[in-house]
Every structure is written in C-alpha cells, then in structure tokens.
Design a protein around this motif. Structure first.
Motif, PDB file in Angstrom:
ATOM      1  N   CYS A   1       0.848  -1.188   0.000  1.00  0.00           N
ATOM      2  CA  CYS A   1       0.000   0.000   0.000  1.00  0.00           C
ATOM      3  C   CYS A   1       0.885   1.240   0.000  1.00  0.00           C
ATOM      4  O   CYS A   1       1.767   1.389   0.851  1.00  0.00           O
ATOM      5  CB  CYS A   1      -0.915  -0.009   1.222  1.00  0.00           C
ATOM      6  N   LEU A   2       0.655   2.142  -0.946  1.00  0.00           N
ATOM      7  CA  LEU A   2       1.454   3.360  -1.060  1.00  0.00           C
ATOM      8  C   LEU A   2       0.926   4.487  -0.183  1.00  0.00           C
ATOM      9  O   LEU A   2       1.693   5.297   0.344  1.00  0.00           O
ATOM     10  CB  LEU A   2       1.473   3.838  -2.509  1.00  0.00           C
ATOM     11  N   GLU A   3      -0.390   4.554  -0.029  1.00  0.00           N
ATOM     12  CA  GLU A   3      -0.992   5.703   0.649  1.00  0.00           C
ATOM     13  C   GLU A   3      -2.396   5.353   1.102  1.00  0.00           C
ATOM     14  O   GLU A   3      -3.102   4.596   0.429  1.00  0.00           O
ATOM     15  CB  GLU A   3      -1.017   6.892  -0.322  1.00  0.00           C
ATOM     16  N   ARG A   4      -2.787   5.909   2.244  1.00  0.00           N
ATOM     17  CA  ARG A   4      -4.147   5.742   2.749  1.00  0.00           C
ATOM     18  C   ARG A   4      -4.775   7.119   2.921  1.00  0.00           C
ATOM     19  O   ARG A   4      -4.159   8.014   3.511  1.00  0.00           O
ATOM     20  CB  ARG A   4      -4.150   5.004   4.092  1.00  0.00           C
ATOM     21  N   ILE A   5      -5.978   7.288   2.401  1.00  0.00           N
ATOM     22  CA  ILE A   5      -6.709   8.548   2.552  1.00  0.00           C
ATOM     23  C   ILE A   5      -7.926   8.273   3.415  1.00  0.00           C
ATOM     24  O   ILE A   5      -8.845   7.552   3.015  1.00  0.00           O
ATOM     25  CB  ILE A   5      -7.133   9.133   1.185  1.00  0.00           C
ATOM     26  N   GLU A   6      -7.926   8.827   4.614  1.00  0.00           N
ATOM     27  CA  GLU A   6      -9.021   8.614   5.562  1.00  0.00           C
ATOM     28  C   GLU A   6     -10.071   9.714   5.388  1.00  0.00           C
ATOM     29  O   GLU A   6      -9.739  10.877   5.137  1.00  0.00           O
ATOM     30  CB  GLU A   6      -8.500   8.652   7.003  1.00  0.00           C
ATOM     31  N   PRO A   7     -11.340   9.378   5.523  1.00  0.00           N
ATOM     32  CA  PRO A   7     -12.368  10.426   5.470  1.00  0.00           C
ATOM     33  C   PRO A   7     -12.252  11.342   6.683  1.00  0.00           C
ATOM     34  O   PRO A   7     -11.865  10.910   7.772  1.00  0.00           O
ATOM     35  CB  PRO A   7     -13.678   9.638   5.475  1.00  0.00           C
ATOM     36  N   ASN A   8     -12.566  12.597   6.469  1.00  0.00           N
ATOM     37  CA  ASN A   8     -12.529  13.605   7.514  1.00  0.00           C
ATOM     38  C   ASN A   8     -13.968  13.991   7.852  1.00  0.00           C
ATOM     39  O   ASN A   8     -14.772  14.245   6.957  1.00  0.00           O
ATOM     40  CB  ASN A   8     -11.733  14.812   7.014  1.00  0.00           C
ATOM     41  N   ALA A   9     -14.291  14.016   9.136  1.00  0.00           N
ATOM     42  CA  ALA A   9     -15.680  14.232   9.549  1.00  0.00           C
ATOM     43  C   ALA A   9     -16.257  15.520   8.967  1.00  0.00           C
ATOM     44  O   ALA A   9     -17.379  15.542   8.437  1.00  0.00           O
ATOM     45  CB  ALA A   9     -15.781  14.240  11.066  1.00  0.00           C
ATOM     46  N   ALA A  10     -15.496  16.615   9.059  1.00  0.00           N
ATOM     47  CA  ALA A  10     -15.996  17.900   8.575  1.00  0.00           C
ATOM     48  C   ALA A  10     -16.183  17.870   7.056  1.00  0.00           C
ATOM     49  O   ALA A  10     -17.209  18.332   6.525  1.00  0.00           O
ATOM     50  CB  ALA A  10     -15.036  19.021   8.961  1.00  0.00           C
ATOM     51  N   LEU A  11     -15.189  17.318   6.350  1.00  0.00           N
ATOM     52  CA  LEU A  11     -15.293  17.244   4.899  1.00  0.00           C
ATOM     53  C   LEU A  11     -16.399  16.290   4.462  1.00  0.00           C
ATOM     54  O   LEU A  11     -17.095  16.538   3.468  1.00  0.00           O
ATOM     55  CB  LEU A  11     -13.955  16.801   4.298  1.00  0.00           C
ATOM     56  N   SER A  12     -16.570  15.192   5.201  1.00  0.00           N
ATOM     57  CA  SER A  12     -17.641  14.252   4.865  1.00  0.00           C
ATOM     58  C   SER A  12     -19.003  14.909   4.971  1.00  0.00           C
ATOM     59  O   SER A  12     -19.879  14.691   4.128  1.00  0.00           O
ATOM     60  CB  SER A  12     -17.566  13.026   5.777  1.00  0.00           C
ATOM     61  N   ASN A  13     -19.189  15.729   5.999  1.00  0.00           N
ATOM     62  CA  ASN A  13     -20.453  16.459   6.138  1.00  0.00           C
ATOM     63  C   ASN A  13     -20.639  17.442   4.991  1.00  0.00           C
ATOM     64  O   ASN A  13     -21.742  17.582   4.434  1.00  0.00           O
ATOM     65  CB  ASN A  13     -20.485  17.197   7.471  1.00  0.00           C
TER      66      ASN A  13
END
Length: 508
Positions: free
Chosen positions: A468-480
């Motif tokens: 795995c090269l990179e992991r992008i996690e969801p951000n609560a504020a951006l998800s909203n």
C-alpha cells in the motif's frame, strides 16, 4: 521464470512482465502511442477492429524484447485481461467477421429488455442475477437479427480477451467468468445459461470451449511463438474481464473487500459470497475470478460509463487553440484551485451510452447552475471530478442496499486516482478509507498467469509483494460538507415508479 500480463482496454493495450521469483515487474509497455479509435457509425454505437488489437499486442510483445531487453524465452505463461461485455464474432480460422461491438455500444439494450420479459423477471434474476440488458448475449442477437449474412459466417462468439487468446493459440475458448459478464451463466446450476440462448433463438454451438479463469487453458501456437520470440511451449493460463482483474490486481478476493477504478469508465466492485442482485438491475453481479464450487465468490459491479472519458473531453476542450493538449497534471492542478462544491456548479457525467444505474436508459451529460461571471476552468474541472464521484456514490448506495459494501476501498494509483482532489472527494463522499497501490491491470494479469500456471501455490502468495502506497481517511468535517453537496447534486436525478430513470429535462 517470467509471466506476461496483457490488459486490452478500449484506449490502449498495456503489457507487463513479472519476474515470479522476485514478485516484481521487469518491464511494462503501452501500445499504441495514441488512443485507439472507437468508431460510432450511428448514435449510441461503438465499435473497434479486433485485428488492430491483435497487431498492437504483437507490437507490444516485440517491444518488450527489443526496447526493454526482456528475454521473452523466459515467459512461461500469459494472462489476459480485457474490456468487458464486448462481442467478437469469428469464423473457423479465428478471423473476425465484423468489427467488435464494444462495452459502451447501446444498440442492443431493447433486445435485452425483450429477453428479460420473455424469461420472466424473477426467473431471469434468480438465474443470471439480473437482466441480459445490453451485454454480450444481446449483441449476438442484434447481429443475428440485423446482419444475418454476417451471422451466417460466424463460427464462434468471443469476448475481446478470448479473441487475443485465440489468435495466440489457434483455439476457440471462453471462460466461466466471461460467460457471466455476457449474461450467459446460470448461477444456481453452475453452467451455461442455455435458457438465455433459447429465449434469444441463438445456437448453443456458437459458444466455444468453456474454461475456468485460472489453469492451463491452451498452448501458444509454435509458429506464433516463433514469430513473437516466445518459447515453443508458452501457455495461456489466465483470462478475465478488466474489472474482476482489477480487483485481482489489488488482492481484492474475499467477501467484504472492495476495489475501484476510474479510467475511461468508473467502477466500484465488491466481492460477496452471495448470489446478490438488485431487484431493479441497477448494478450487476458476475463470477469473480477465484470462484469455485467449494468457495463461492461473486463480484457486484457498479459502472458509470462517462468518467475518464469526461476528463478527456475537458482536456480537449480546454486545449483548444494550444499547440498540444494540456497535461492531466495541469487539469488536476486546476481542480485544486477551486473550493469544494465548485461554487454551485454541478456536472452530470452521463454521456457515454446507456447507463445501467438508470435501467439501461439513454442518459445525457449535463452542466447545472453555470454562471459565466463566476465559473472558470478550475470550477469546471473540479465539478467534473465531483460529478464522477457523486455518480459512483449513487451506485454505491445501491450496492449497500443488497449487502455489497465495506469501509475500505482499494485502487491503483493511476488515472483519476492520481488527482489528490479526486481522492479527497471520493473518500469523503463515500466515507471510506481509500488505499492506493502501485499496480495495474497488466500486472494483475501477469500475477494471475503465474498462479494459473501453478508457480504460486495460492493467490495470497502471488500478492506477497503488493504494498500500500498511501491511505486517505475520510474527515468528519469534509464528509459532512461533501454529503450536503452530494444531496444537492442528487436533486436533479428523479426516481419515478421505482424505475430509477434519469430525468434529462432537468439538465442544460
């Protein structure tokens, strides 16, 4: 020992050579140097010349030896991935009798609907897990009805990858997973769906020998091997459609695991052990490459036809007047200049044939809320990225309804997933963790070939070196934030009488 992976796309053909002992790629090429033509003689038609594919495959193999110094004699097995749902009709000499009707051609949609009615909706869904729709079986029927003189010349039907395998080996074959993508696989009984052939009045003799996805399928013809510089006993040991193969290349093999890609089309593909299907046929289920009688594995697939094709259109449009096309890196940089939501600009990426999520109805692309004084190129590019992801999420919601979902999605770091903006939109709209890998369809086909040959004892071993090269996690504020934008985007897609039809009148 080396293994060759061939990935036959609609834009290009990629080839990759795997050193199985090291688990690493020795060399990779892409042919031709330009995007392959798609011929549209009529509205909603899309065809390509299979003989051109074969010429490019030969060119690519020779280039691996001549330009990359690969010892082609070390190649023991060949794996082939290919654009799904295409139809190639060949004569007894494995020569095509007409151009291939490819995946985004929509001419046979009504034929699939008629067969769906003739079979009975419930019976069709329990048998082939959906409707024949616009898939390969319907395209065969179209040729039989509209070009009887051509159909009379045809000995076998094939998927695009089957054709390349046949040109290499001289043997006509197709696979179990290929038949499932053609709407010709009876899932409960584990056999050819002769019921679909009967409903379409198609002869069973047109189906070539059926082989599994993995295993010694055929030996390359000695004359072809000599011409290409290969060893005399190289085997074809794996074949699969591009999306099941993309999942394989990402080591997505177990129930609950999900793969995605955003190339010419955009796809989310989730593995399940169930014979899952959507009651209104908005997503599709196919045999996954590792399906066996002992361990069922199906892939539920959501496809949006216009993804990278939309990005290509924007690239060409914004390059008007320039000596050469602007780069995709430049497009990605433009998208990053705009704020989330693109100042209210909305893009609907449905301009590349009928869309399955709208029950195979014609769907047009559209731009909503365009203001000539506010919106510039950054908003246009970002709105396109948002529209593609929102369309994918619209289908992902359907997948969740039938139990095909998860919280981690794997993708190759390629195509639209090279864009940080696109990755941000995807992670926060779908609310999943995105894992990026340095792999490709051709790499996956090469690893599949090594496993099919018997070099690796298990598929787990085949992917020991995948990192795995990179992991992008969801951000609560951006998800909203993206959740609100997505809901606004959805307002222009109407659902009437549970048919999920696209309301084109709502778009400019």
């Amino acid at each position: 020992m080396y293994f060759l992976g061939i990935d036959l796309g609609s834009s290009s053909i990629k080839l990759s050579v795997l050193d199985a002992a090291k688990g690493t790629t020795v060399a990779a090429v892409s042919v031709p140097d330009f995007e392959m033509d798609i011929v549209a003689l009529k509205f909603d038609w899309a065809e390509q010349d299979p003989s051109a594919w074969w010429q490019y495959v030969q060119t690519g193999i020779k280039a691996l030896g001549a330009k990359h110094n690969v010892d082609l004699k070390k190649i023991a097995g060949i794996g082939i991935a290919y654009q799904m749902h295409g139809l190639v009709l060949v004569d007894e000499n494995m020569e095509p009798v007409r151009p291939s009707i490819i995946w985004c051609d929509s001419r046979a949609a009504q034929i699939g609907d008629a067969a769906y009615n003739a079979l009975g909706h419930a019976n069709s869904q329990s048998m082939i897990l959906g409707s024949p729709g616009n898939f390969t079986a319907s395209k065969i029927k179209w040729v039989k009805d509209n070009e009887p003189e051509v159909f009379a010349k045809a000995k076998y039907m094939m998927l695009p990858g089957d054709f390349i395998a046949a040109k290499l080996s001289g043997v006509a074959q197709t696979s179990t997973s290929g038949l499932s993508e053609a709407s010709l696989w009876n899932f409960p009984n584990g056999r050819l769906a002769v019921e679909v052939l009967d409903a379409m009045e198609l002869p069973a003799a047109i189906i070539p020998e059926i082989v599994p996805s993995f295993g010694i399928q055929a030996t390359v013809d000695p004359a072809i091997a000599a011409q290409l510089g290969l060893s005399a006993d190289v085997k074809i040991t794996y074949r699969a459609g591009d999306q099941p193969n993309n999942a394989l290349s990402l080591n997505v093999l177990k129930p609950g695991e999900i793969a995605t890609t955003a190339g010419t089309s955009a796809v989310i593909y989730a593995v399940t052990e169930k014979d899952a299907y959507d009651a209104t046929n908005r997503v599709n289920t196919f045999l996954h490459v590792n399906n066996t009688e002992a361990q069922k594995a199906n892939g539920v697939l959501l496809c949006i036809n216009g993804a990278g094709s939309l990005y290509q259109w924007i690239r060409r449009t914004l390059s008007v007047g320039s000596a050469e096309l602007i780069s995709y890196d430049k497009l990605n940089a433009e998208a990053a200049k705009a704020e989330a939501g693109s100042k209210g600009l909305r893009f609907y990426p449905f301009g590349n044939g009928v869309e399955r999520i709208f029950n195979n109805k014609p769907a047009s692309s559209g731009i909503q809320n365009l203001n000539f004084n506010i919106h510039q190129s950054p908003e246009l590019v970002r709105a396109a990225c948002e529209g593609i992801v929102f369309a994918m999420n619209y289908g992902f919601d359907v997948m969740k309804e039938i139990g095909a979902s998860g919280t981690v999605v794997r993708a190759g770091k390629a195509n639209l997933f090279l864009s940080p903006v696109f990755r941000e939109i995807f992670a926060n709209t779908t609310q999943t963790t995105v894992e990026l890998y340095n792999t490709s369809g051709a790499d996956g086909a090469a690893r599949g070939a090594a496993y099919g040959f018997g070099y690796y004892a298990s598929l787990t071993e085949a992917f020991d070196e995948l990192q795995c090269l990179e992991r992008i996690e969801p951000n609560a504020a951006l998800s909203n934030q993206y959740g609100d934008i997505y809901q606004n985007w959805k307002e222009y897609i109407t659902i009437e009488n549970k048919q999920h039809e696209y309301n084109k009148t709502s778009l400019l």
